[in-house]
Design a protein around this motif. Structure first.
Motif, PDB file in Angstrom:
ATOM      1  N   GLN A   1      11.639  57.642  56.668  1.00 28.32           N
ATOM      2  CA  GLN A   1      12.033  56.755  55.608  1.00 28.32           C
ATOM      3  C   GLN A   1      11.917  55.314  56.113  1.00 28.32           C
ATOM      4  O   GLN A   1      12.615  54.902  57.018  1.00 28.32           O
ATOM      5  N   LEU A   2      11.041  54.541  55.493  1.00 22.39           N
ATOM      6  CA  LEU A   2      10.849  53.154  55.893  1.00 22.39           C
ATOM      7  C   LEU A   2      12.017  52.323  55.377  1.00 22.39           C
ATOM      8  O   LEU A   2      12.496  52.529  54.261  1.00 22.39           O
ATOM      9  N   GLN A   3      12.484  51.385  56.185  1.00 14.87           N
ATOM     10  CA  GLN A   3      13.570  50.499  55.779  1.00 14.87           C
ATOM     11  C   GLN A   3      13.166  49.054  55.951  1.00 14.87           C
ATOM     12  O   GLN A   3      12.462  48.701  56.911  1.00 14.87           O
ATOM     13  N   LEU A   4      13.617  48.214  55.025  1.00 16.05           N
ATOM     14  CA  LEU A   4      13.363  46.781  55.055  1.00 16.05           C
ATOM     15  C   LEU A   4      14.708  46.065  55.034  1.00 16.05           C
ATOM     16  O   LEU A   4      15.560  46.353  54.180  1.00 16.05           O
ATOM     17  N   VAL A   5      14.896  45.130  55.946  1.00 13.35           N
ATOM     18  CA  VAL A   5      16.152  44.394  56.024  1.00 13.35           C
ATOM     19  C   VAL A   5      15.857  42.905  55.975  1.00 13.35           C
ATOM     20  O   VAL A   5      15.203  42.362  56.878  1.00 13.35           O
ATOM     21  N   GLU A   6      16.334  42.253  54.910  1.00 12.93           N
ATOM     22  CA  GLU A   6      16.128  40.814  54.739  1.00 12.93           C
ATOM     23  C   GLU A   6      17.301  40.033  55.307  1.00 12.93           C
ATOM     24  O   GLU A   6      18.431  40.532  55.349  1.00 12.93           O
ATOM     25  N   SER A   7      17.027  38.806  55.669  1.00 16.33           N
ATOM     26  CA  SER A   7      18.067  37.881  56.103  1.00 16.33           C
ATOM     27  C   SER A   7      17.575  36.458  55.887  1.00 16.33           C
ATOM     28  O   SER A   7      16.388  36.233  55.621  1.00 16.33           O
ATOM     29  N   GLY A   8      18.511  35.503  56.003  1.00 13.98           N
ATOM     30  CA  GLY A   8      18.124  34.105  55.944  1.00 13.98           C
ATOM     31  C   GLY A   8      18.496  33.377  54.666  1.00 13.98           C
ATOM     32  O   GLY A   8      18.296  32.167  54.573  1.00 13.98           O
ATOM     33  N   GLY A   9      19.018  34.100  53.690  1.00 11.78           N
ATOM     34  CA  GLY A   9      19.421  33.428  52.468  1.00 11.78           C
ATOM     35  C   GLY A   9      20.670  32.592  52.669  1.00 11.78           C
ATOM     36  O   GLY A   9      21.291  32.613  53.736  1.00 11.78           O
ATOM     37  N   GLY A  10      21.021  31.830  51.631  1.00 13.18           N
ATOM     38  CA  GLY A  10      22.218  31.012  51.717  1.00 13.18           C
ATOM     39  C   GLY A  10      22.249  29.960  50.644  1.00 13.18           C
ATOM     40  O   GLY A  10      21.472  30.000  49.681  1.00 13.18           O
ATOM     41  N   LEU A  11      23.164  29.017  50.833  1.00 10.68           N
ATOM     42  CA  LEU A  11      23.343  27.902  49.909  1.00 10.68           C
ATOM     43  C   LEU A  11      22.750  26.647  50.534  1.00 10.68           C
ATOM     44  O   LEU A  11      23.045  26.323  51.691  1.00 10.68           O
ATOM     45  N   VAL A  12      21.926  25.957  49.770  1.00 12.22           N
ATOM     46  CA  VAL A  12      21.273  24.756  50.281  1.00 12.22           C
ATOM     47  C   VAL A  12      21.172  23.744  49.147  1.00 12.22           C
ATOM     48  O   VAL A  12      21.101  24.122  47.968  1.00 12.22           O
ATOM     49  N   GLN A  13      21.172  22.472  49.504  1.00  7.72           N
ATOM     50  CA  GLN A  13      21.000  21.434  48.495  1.00  7.72           C
ATOM     51  C   GLN A  13      19.528  21.295  48.114  1.00  7.72           C
ATOM     52  O   GLN A  13      18.632  21.626  48.915  1.00  7.72           O
ATOM     53  N   ALA A  14      19.296  20.789  46.929  1.00  6.24           N
ATOM     54  CA  ALA A  14      17.932  20.541  46.487  1.00  6.24           C
ATOM     55  C   ALA A  14      17.221  19.654  47.505  1.00  6.24           C
ATOM     56  O   ALA A  14      17.797  18.690  48.021  1.00  6.24           O
ATOM     57  N   GLY A  15      15.959  20.005  47.781  1.00 11.98           N
ATOM     58  CA  GLY A  15      15.192  19.299  48.794  1.00 11.98           C
ATOM     59  C   GLY A  15      15.300  19.903  50.179  1.00 11.98           C
ATOM     60  O   GLY A  15      14.536  19.526  51.080  1.00 11.98           O
ATOM     61  N   GLY A  16      16.216  20.825  50.349  1.00  7.01           N
ATOM     62  CA  GLY A  16      16.407  21.469  51.639  1.00  7.01           C
ATOM     63  C   GLY A  16      15.445  22.612  51.886  1.00  7.01           C
ATOM     64  O   GLY A  16      14.548  22.881  51.075  1.00  7.01           O
ATOM     65  N   SER A  17      15.642  23.278  53.020  1.00  3.63           N
ATOM     66  CA  SER A  17      14.748  24.353  53.440  1.00  3.63           C
ATOM     67  C   SER A  17      15.545  25.578  53.877  1.00  3.63           C
ATOM     68  O   SER A  17      16.684  25.468  54.338  1.00  3.63           O
ATOM     69  N   LEU A  18      14.917  26.727  53.712  1.00  3.07           N
ATOM     70  CA  LEU A  18      15.429  27.985  54.234  1.00  3.07           C
ATOM     71  C   LEU A  18      14.258  28.817  54.718  1.00  3.07           C
ATOM     72  O   LEU A  18      13.136  28.682  54.201  1.00  3.07           O
ATOM     73  N   ARG A  19      14.523  29.691  55.664  1.00  2.00           N
ATOM     74  CA  ARG A  19      13.503  30.628  56.137  1.00  2.00           C
ATOM     75  C   ARG A  19      14.036  32.040  56.007  1.00  2.00           C
ATOM     76  O   ARG A  19      15.020  32.392  56.660  1.00  2.00           O
ATOM     77  N   LEU A  20      13.391  32.825  55.175  1.00  2.00           N
ATOM     78  CA  LEU A  20      13.762  34.216  54.992  1.00  2.00           C
ATOM     79  C   LEU A  20      12.974  35.098  55.952  1.00  2.00           C
ATOM     80  O   LEU A  20      11.797  34.822  56.236  1.00  2.00           O
ATOM     81  N   SER A  21      13.617  36.158  56.417  1.00  2.00           N
ATOM     82  CA  SER A  21      12.961  37.130  57.279  1.00  2.00           C
ATOM     83  C   SER A  21      13.153  38.522  56.707  1.00  2.00           C
ATOM     84  O   SER A  21      14.180  38.812  56.090  1.00  2.00           O
TER      85      SER A  21
END
Length: 118
Positions: A1-21
């Motif tokens: 059974q293949l599993q996918l686990v995401e991370s990296g979300g959150g709260l950020v102000q407009a113009g900001g950056s995030l990196r999801l994995s």
């Protein structure tokens, strides 16, 4: 059974950056097209970006020049670098493993929330 686990979300102000994995189990990751989708409240899930096993990429028009999808096959990981975030990018972001001949179904991660405040 293949599993996918995401991370990296959150709260950020407009113009900001995030990196999801998104980390996938299994050695077949390197063979698969991977995608990032998002679903905002009351809306259908939509494709944000995808990347083939060979590294070809595709982006939804509204994120072109702001988001970058990439992958590290040695780490079974796909990334989504999101820059210049806007309030309309607020959604739950999901990672998708596209089916293969040897894996006859798609797989989804559990999702990670991205909230962009104005």
């Amino acid at each position: 059974q293949l599993q996918l686990v995401e991370s990296g979300g959150g709260l950020v102000q407009a113009g900001g950056s995030l990196r999801l994995s998104c980390v996938a189990s299994g050695s077949i990751f390197r063979l698969a097209t991977m995608g990032w989708y998002r679903q905002a409240p009351g809306k259908q899930r939509e494709l944000v970006a995808s990347i083939t096993s060979g590294g070809s990429t595709n982006y939804e028009d509204s994120v072109k020049d702001r988001f970058t999808i990439s992958r590290d096959n040695a780490k079974n990981t796909v990334f989504l670098q999101m820059n210049n975030l806007k309030p309309e990018d607020t959604a739950v972001y999901y990672c998708k493993f596209y089916r293969l001949a040897t894996v006859p179904r798609d797989y989804w991660g559990q999702g990670t929330q991205v909230t962009v405040s104005s």
